[in-house]
Design a protein around this motif. Structure first.
Motif, PDB file in Angstrom:
ATOM      1  N   SER A  82     -13.455  -0.392  -0.338  1.00 25.30           N
ATOM      2  CA  SER A  82     -14.049   0.227  -1.527  1.00 25.30           C
ATOM      3  C   SER A  82     -13.814   1.735  -1.504  1.00 25.30           C
ATOM      4  CB  SER A  82     -15.557  -0.053  -1.578  1.00 25.30           C
ATOM      5  OG  SER A  82     -15.844  -1.019  -2.558  1.00 25.30           O
ATOM      6  N   VAL A  83     -13.929   2.322  -0.303  1.00 26.85           N
ATOM      7  CA  VAL A  83     -13.701   3.771  -0.182  1.00 26.85           C
ATOM      8  C   VAL A  83     -12.247   4.106  -0.476  1.00 26.85           C
ATOM      9  CG1 VAL A  83     -13.870   5.768   1.331  1.00 26.85           C
ATOM     10  CG2 VAL A  83     -15.533   3.949   1.529  1.00 26.85           C
ATOM     11  N   THR A  84     -11.307   3.325   0.095  1.00 32.18           N
ATOM     12  CA  THR A  84      -9.895   3.635  -0.148  1.00 32.18           C
ATOM     13  C   THR A  84      -9.555   3.439  -1.632  1.00 32.18           C
ATOM     14  OG1 THR A  84      -9.283   1.405   0.569  1.00 32.18           O
ATOM     15  CG2 THR A  84      -9.074   3.164   2.195  1.00 32.18           C
ATOM     16  N   MET A  85     -10.217   2.461  -2.272  1.00 32.80           N
ATOM     17  CA  MET A  85      -9.960   2.219  -3.704  1.00 32.80           C
ATOM     18  C   MET A  85     -10.375   3.440  -4.531  1.00 32.80           C
ATOM     19  SD  MET A  85      -8.966  -0.396  -5.668  1.00 32.80           S
ATOM     20  CE  MET A  85      -8.591  -0.297  -7.414  1.00 32.80           C
ATOM     21  N   VAL A  86     -11.545   3.973  -4.245  1.00 32.21           N
ATOM     22  CA  VAL A  86     -12.036   5.113  -5.028  1.00 32.21           C
ATOM     23  C   VAL A  86     -11.218   6.368  -4.670  1.00 32.21           C
ATOM     24  CG1 VAL A  86     -13.924   6.028  -3.595  1.00 32.21           C
ATOM     25  CG2 VAL A  86     -14.198   5.925  -6.061  1.00 32.21           C
ATOM     26  N   LEU A  87     -10.728   6.441  -3.426  1.00 32.47           N
ATOM     27  CA  LEU A  87      -9.882   7.578  -3.047  1.00 32.47           C
ATOM     28  C   LEU A  87      -8.507   7.486  -3.736  1.00 32.47           C
ATOM     29  CD1 LEU A  87     -10.674   8.029   0.762  1.00 32.47           C
ATOM     30  CD2 LEU A  87     -11.508   9.396  -1.159  1.00 32.47           C
ATOM     31  N   ALA A  88      -8.036   6.240  -3.960  1.00 33.22           N
ATOM     32  CA  ALA A  88      -6.772   6.058  -4.687  1.00 33.22           C
ATOM     33  C   ALA A  88      -6.896   6.639  -6.091  1.00 33.22           C
ATOM     34  CB  ALA A  88      -6.419   4.574  -4.752  1.00 33.22           C
ATOM     35  N   TRP A  89      -8.019   6.321  -6.734  1.00 34.27           N
ATOM     36  CA  TRP A  89      -8.260   6.837  -8.093  1.00 34.27           C
ATOM     37  C   TRP A  89      -8.387   8.359  -8.086  1.00 34.27           C
ATOM     38  CZ3 TRP A  89     -13.196   8.801  -9.822  1.00 34.27           C
ATOM     39  CH2 TRP A  89     -13.259   9.062 -11.192  1.00 34.27           C
ATOM     40  N   ALA A  90      -9.143   8.888  -7.114  1.00 28.00           N
ATOM     41  CA  ALA A  90      -9.326  10.340  -7.024  1.00 28.00           C
ATOM     42  C   ALA A  90      -7.989  11.041  -6.764  1.00 28.00           C
ATOM     43  CB  ALA A  90     -10.335  10.673  -5.930  1.00 28.00           C
ATOM     44  N   ARG A  99      -0.447  10.079  -2.249  1.00 24.91           N
ATOM     45  CA  ARG A  99      -1.730   9.674  -1.665  1.00 24.91           C
ATOM     46  C   ARG A  99      -2.265   8.400  -2.317  1.00 24.91           C
ATOM     47  NH1 ARG A  99      -4.954  13.961   0.449  1.00 24.91           N
ATOM     48  NH2 ARG A  99      -3.673  14.988   2.018  1.00 24.91           N
ATOM     49  N   TYR A 100      -2.056   8.315  -3.641  1.00 30.89           N
ATOM     50  CA  TYR A 100      -2.483   7.106  -4.354  1.00 30.89           C
ATOM     51  C   TYR A 100      -1.862   5.873  -3.714  1.00 30.89           C
ATOM     52  CZ  TYR A 100      -2.055   3.268  -7.650  1.00 30.89           C
ATOM     53  OH  TYR A 100      -2.052   2.005  -8.191  1.00 30.89           O
ATOM     54  N   ARG A 101      -0.538   5.946  -3.480  1.00 34.85           N
ATOM     55  CA  ARG A 101       0.163   4.790  -2.907  1.00 34.85           C
ATOM     56  C   ARG A 101      -0.377   4.439  -1.528  1.00 34.85           C
ATOM     57  NH1 ARG A 101       6.243   4.749  -4.621  1.00 34.85           N
ATOM     58  NH2 ARG A 101       6.512   5.688  -2.600  1.00 34.85           N
ATOM     59  N   LEU A 102      -0.692   5.487  -0.759  1.00 36.26           N
ATOM     60  CA  LEU A 102      -1.247   5.262   0.578  1.00 36.26           C
ATOM     61  C   LEU A 102      -2.596   4.542   0.481  1.00 36.26           C
ATOM     62  CD1 LEU A 102      -1.389   5.899   3.704  1.00 36.26           C
ATOM     63  CD2 LEU A 102      -2.597   7.987   3.050  1.00 36.26           C
ATOM     64  N   TYR A 103      -3.518   5.092  -0.326  1.00 38.13           N
ATOM     65  CA  TYR A 103      -4.860   4.516  -0.405  1.00 38.13           C
ATOM     66  C   TYR A 103      -4.870   3.143  -1.072  1.00 38.13           C
ATOM     67  CZ  TYR A 103      -6.812   8.935   1.215  1.00 38.13           C
ATOM     68  OH  TYR A 103      -7.127  10.027   1.962  1.00 38.13           O
ATOM     69  N   MET A 104      -4.056   2.966  -2.113  1.00 38.52           N
ATOM     70  CA  MET A 104      -3.998   1.663  -2.764  1.00 38.52           C
ATOM     71  C   MET A 104      -3.385   0.643  -1.812  1.00 38.52           C
ATOM     72  SD  MET A 104      -5.091   0.212  -5.365  1.00 38.52           S
ATOM     73  CE  MET A 104      -4.982  -0.042  -7.111  1.00 38.52           C
ATOM     74  N   GLY A 105      -2.373   1.082  -1.046  1.00 36.70           N
ATOM     75  CA  GLY A 105      -1.762   0.203  -0.040  1.00 36.70           C
ATOM     76  C   GLY A 105      -2.790  -0.230   0.993  1.00 36.70           C
ATOM     77  N   LEU A 106      -3.617   0.731   1.437  1.00 41.90           N
ATOM     78  CA  LEU A 106      -4.663   0.408   2.414  1.00 41.90           C
ATOM     79  C   LEU A 106      -5.683  -0.558   1.825  1.00 41.90           C
ATOM     80  CD1 LEU A 106      -5.317   3.900   4.063  1.00 41.90           C
ATOM     81  CD2 LEU A 106      -4.307   1.885   5.156  1.00 41.90           C
ATOM     82  N   THR A 107      -6.018  -0.352   0.539  1.00 42.64           N
ATOM     83  CA  THR A 107      -6.972  -1.253  -0.127  1.00 42.64           C
ATOM     84  C   THR A 107      -6.426  -2.677  -0.145  1.00 42.64           C
ATOM     85  OG1 THR A 107      -7.583   0.598  -1.554  1.00 42.64           O
ATOM     86  CG2 THR A 107      -8.350  -1.578  -2.224  1.00 42.64           C
ATOM     87  N   PHE A 108      -5.139  -2.790  -0.477  1.00 38.91           N
ATOM     88  CA  PHE A 108      -4.492  -4.101  -0.530  1.00 38.91           C
ATOM     89  C   PHE A 108      -4.500  -4.752   0.849  1.00 38.91           C
ATOM     90  CE2 PHE A 108      -0.976  -7.082  -0.521  1.00 38.91           C
ATOM     91  CZ  PHE A 108      -1.141  -7.736  -1.730  1.00 38.91           C
ATOM     92  N   LEU A 109      -4.148  -3.972   1.864  1.00 36.63           N
ATOM     93  CA  LEU A 109      -4.114  -4.506   3.232  1.00 36.63           C
ATOM     94  C   LEU A 109      -5.501  -4.912   3.705  1.00 36.63           C
ATOM     95  CD1 LEU A 109      -1.556  -2.149   5.030  1.00 36.63           C
ATOM     96  CD2 LEU A 109      -1.240  -4.549   4.356  1.00 36.63           C
ATOM     97  N   ALA A 110      -6.511  -4.142   3.300  1.00 33.45           N
ATOM     98  CA  ALA A 110      -7.885  -4.492   3.679  1.00 33.45           C
ATOM     99  C   ALA A 110      -8.282  -5.836   3.064  1.00 33.45           C
ATOM    100  CB  ALA A 110      -8.851  -3.393   3.243  1.00 33.45           C
ATOM    101  N   GLY A 111      -7.876  -6.056   1.815  1.00 31.54           N
ATOM    102  CA  GLY A 111      -8.140  -7.346   1.169  1.00 31.54           C
ATOM    103  C   GLY A 111      -7.493  -8.476   1.954  1.00 31.54           C
TER     104      GLY A 111
END
Lengths: 205, 105
Positions: A82-90, A99-111
């Motif tokens: 959830s944190v990486t998702m909101v950081l992707a948006w920020a 940075r978006y790609r990094l955080y969204m990638g992390l969100t996907f991997l966390a899922g």
């Protein structure tokens, strides 16, 4: 014809259309999970013991049959995502697509990590022959966590799209892309929120 | 959240997100610790759901931006709460009336 109000807020609602749409969808999701939570509560208060008898063995606590450390790990994974998702948006608001790609990638991997842990949990239940038909406890456990797992998969499909082919929109309509990521985030946080209630009620109580 | 964001505002939000993450992680540990105390069911239920509600509140308020959202979204949520309550009342009524004596006498 273009869909109106994808970027600017509508004068009467004060929000862009997708945001209101996602909140209405989440409202229907609250009713879906609310109904199943009610089912859980009534199965539980109607049972003489919980989880009770499974395969001729009596269980006094859910934690005797479920894997609490694995579920705790999954809770941390979802909260982190959830944190990486909101950081992707920020990151998009700060014009940092890298940075978006990094955080969204992390969100996907966390899922994905959540689902892998869940698969191990399910696997060990199946190994012991603990199937949904064996008891009310197992039936509601698999129904609630299974439906939640499907929601995680759904969120990963959307996040994967916004990470891959859907990210092209950043070049053509950045403001609309930011809004897409925000509403995908609203859904993802909701999935996290459901788990926050599922975890203590199913595993710990 | 407002439609326009200055870089400074966004950085401020990011700090808040990280603090919320810390709070959620700590509360998860507390939830598990309380679970291992094996309290009787009623206090366990109250404490468990209380901590879950605080965590859910943090997620909704900060990650879902409900601390600064438009009226129409609050309206949707209030209606959702009322419908959820109505559904719970229906379930509870059915549970309390299992012999059918309350409504059809």
């Amino acid at each position: 014809m273009d869909i109106p109000y994808t970027i600017t807020p509508r004068a009467d609602t004060g929000v862009y259309n997708a945001k209101l749409g996602v909140w209405l969808f989440l409202a229907s999701e609250v009713m879906l999970f609310g109904g199943l939570f009610s089912a859980y509560i009534f199965l539980r208060i109607g049972a003489p013991e919980w989880p009770g008898m499974i395969h001729g063995e009596s269980f006094a606590r859910a934690s005797d049959i479920l894997n609490v450390p694995l579920a705790t790990l999954n809770t941390m994974i979802l909260i982190g995502s959830s944190v990486t998702m909101v950081l992707a948006w920020a990151s998009l608001l700060l014009n940092r697509f890298d940075r978006y790609r990094l955080y969204m990638g992390l969100t996907f991997l966390a899922g994905l990590a959540f689902l892998v842990v869940k698969a191990f949990e399910y696997g060990s239940k199946f190994e012991h022959g603990y199937l949904p038909a064996e008891s009310n406890f197992l039936a509601i456990y698999f129904t609630l966590t299974g439906l939640h797992g499907l929601h995680v998969i759904g969120g990963m499909v959307v996040n994967g799209y916004l990470l891959g082919p859907g990210a092209k929109m950043w070049k053509t309509k950045p403001a609309q892309f930011i809004n897409r990521v925000e509403v995908a985030g609203l859904y993802w946080h909701f999935v996290d929120l459901v788990w926050i209630f599922l975890f203590p009620t199913i595993y710990l109580l | 959240m407002a439609q326009t964001h200055t870089a400074e505002e966004v950085r401020k939000h990011v700090r808040v997100y990280l603090m919320v993450f810390g709070a959620l992680a700590v509360l998860t540990v507390v939830t598990v610790a309380v679970g291992y105390l094996h309290l009787p069911i009623v206090p366990a239920l109250v404490v468990g759901l209380l901590i879950a509600s605080v965590k859910a509140g943090l997620v909704a308020a900060y990650f879902m931006h409900l601390v600064s959202e438009r009226k129409v979204i609050y309206g949707v949520l209030i209606m959702t709460g009322l419908f959820l309550l109505a559904m719970f009342i229906l379930f509870i009524s059915a549970y309390a009336d299992q012999d059918g004596g309350l409504i059809v006498s």
